[in-house]
Design an enzyme around this catalytic site. Structure first.
Site, PDB file in Angstrom:
ATOM      1  N   ASP A  72       0.730  -1.051  -0.090  1.00  0.00           N
ATOM      2  CA  ASP A  72      -0.189   0.083   0.124  1.00  0.00           C
ATOM      3  C   ASP A  72       0.849   1.173  -0.044  1.00  0.00           C
ATOM      4  OD1 ASP A  72      -2.421  -1.544  -0.043  1.00  0.00           O
ATOM      5  OD2 ASP A  72      -2.819  -1.035   1.949  1.00  0.00           O
ATOM      6  N   GLY A  73       1.881   1.255   0.766  1.00  0.00           N
ATOM      7  CA  GLY A  73       2.843   2.399   0.820  1.00  0.00           C
ATOM      8  C   GLY A  73       3.562   2.556  -0.687  1.00  0.00           C
ATOM      9  N   ASN A 146      -3.863   9.999   2.722  1.00  0.00           N
ATOM     10  CA  ASN A 146      -4.334   9.356   3.971  1.00  0.00           C
ATOM     11  C   ASN A 146      -4.826  10.435   4.861  1.00  0.00           C
ATOM     12  OD1 ASN A 146      -4.074   6.698   3.392  1.00  0.00           O
ATOM     13  ND2 ASN A 146      -2.017   6.547   4.325  1.00  0.00           N
ATOM     14  N   THR A 187      -8.336   3.522   7.237  1.00  0.00           N
ATOM     15  CA  THR A 187      -7.884   2.165   7.836  1.00  0.00           C
ATOM     16  C   THR A 187      -6.518   2.418   7.981  1.00  0.00           C
ATOM     17  OG1 THR A 187      -7.456   1.750   5.383  1.00  0.00           O
ATOM     18  CG2 THR A 187      -9.336   0.982   6.196  1.00  0.00           C
ATOM     19  N   TYR A 189      -3.955   5.812  10.142  1.00  0.00           N
ATOM     20  CA  TYR A 189      -3.654   6.282  11.627  1.00  0.00           C
ATOM     21  C   TYR A 189      -4.856   6.623  12.380  1.00  0.00           C
ATOM     22  CZ  TYR A 189      -1.166   9.437  14.738  1.00  0.00           C
ATOM     23  OH  TYR A 189      -0.725   9.911  16.113  1.00  0.00           O
TER      24      TYR A 189
END
Length: 290
Positions: A72-73, A146, A187, A189
């Site tokens: 994902d990163g 995010n 989903t 922090y």
């Protein structure tokens, strides 16, 4: 192969397990299909010297689609560089199942063939746009796929904030900080701060306090079209940090104000037709099955 995608960017995490074999299989398939391939410089060492390479800005300008191999990163990093140019992304997952990268290496070629042929589900996700204001002037700005986080920058001190939504006062709080999250970030922090999970395409924003002094100060979900304004309350020991996806704004002052709103354009992720977000949640979070 008839396709709206003629130039394919390949982006990978160079040190990920199985990365070389997975990229080699994808590269071979794309060559056989007669498509143009542009390899991101960071993983160029995994390809033949004859491979055409480019920087992220070059990929953003030239690619019709980006295939991202990693986690994902890795996909989020690519999205930050490419979304302003409207380049859609496909995620090939290496390692644990991701929320964003949902295609396994074993299925990569078959799923990619279907997507490039038009058999896919397109998902639009909006980042947040944040700016730091001082005396009415923008002194820093950034985007977050995010979350935007406002905190004291110290593990031993709290921060005092006032928050308004569309110019209407919401609350004041003493806490370790405040997370303003997209559905994508819900989903990440924000989830660890007790925030809810939002469906990825929902037009909404989460405000999740971090360890609030008042326990009734709970996360809240607001319209994704709302403007969030955060100001600091007077404090002799003031210190604050503001970051967009962990990229900090410099020199935040006590009289500064932060404005956060939905970005003007989304980034797009292309999924296989059998993509199921709820199945991913069950797997990732160990929810019970029927």
């Amino acid at each position: 192969m008839p396709s709206q995608f003629r130039t394919i960017a390949l982006i990978g995490k160079p040190d990920a397990p199985r990365i070389a074999d997975t990229l080699a299989a994808i590269h071979s398939y794309l060559l056989t299909s007669g498509l143009e391939i542009l390899v991101e410089h960071g993983c160029a060492g995994l390809f033949p010297r004859s491979a055409r390479t480019g920087t992220m800005p070059e990929l953003a300008r030239q690619a019709d689609i980006a295939v991202v191999v990693g986690g994902d990163g890795t996909l989020l990093g690519a999205a930050r560089s490419l979304y302003a140019h409207g380049v859609p992304l496909v995620g090939i997952n290496l390692g644990r199942l991701g929320f964003l990268v949902d295609i396994s290496p074993n299925e990569a070629v078959d799923k990619l063939h279907a997507i490039l042929s038009g058999a896919c589900r397109a998902e639009e996700r909006y980042p947040l746009a944040a700016r730091l204001l001082r005396n009415g002037q923008t002194i820093a700005q950034g985007s977050a796929i995010n979350e935007v986080v406002v905190h004291s920058g110290s593990a031993t001190s709290m921060i005092e904030l006032e928050t308004a939504i569309d110019g209407v006062f919401l609350n004041s709080q003493r806490s370790d900080g405040l997370i303003v999250s997209t559905p994508t970030g819900s989903t990440a922090y924000a989830l660890s701060a007790g925030g809810p999970i939002l469906y990825p395409t929902l037009n909404a924003t989460v405000l999740a306090p971090i360890n609030p002094h008042t326990l009734s100060n709970r996360p809240i979900v607001i319209s994704g079209d709302s403007l969030v304004t955060i100001a600091f309350r007077p404090n002799k020991e003031f210190r604050a940090q503001v970051s967009c996806d962990n990229v900090p704004f410099p020199d935040v002052g006590i009289e500064d104000r932060i404005e956060i709103r939905k970005a003007e354009r989304p980034f797009r992720i292309l999924h296989p037709t059998d993509y199921d977000f709820f199945q991913i949640l069950r797997h990732k979070l160990n929810w019970s099955n029927r």
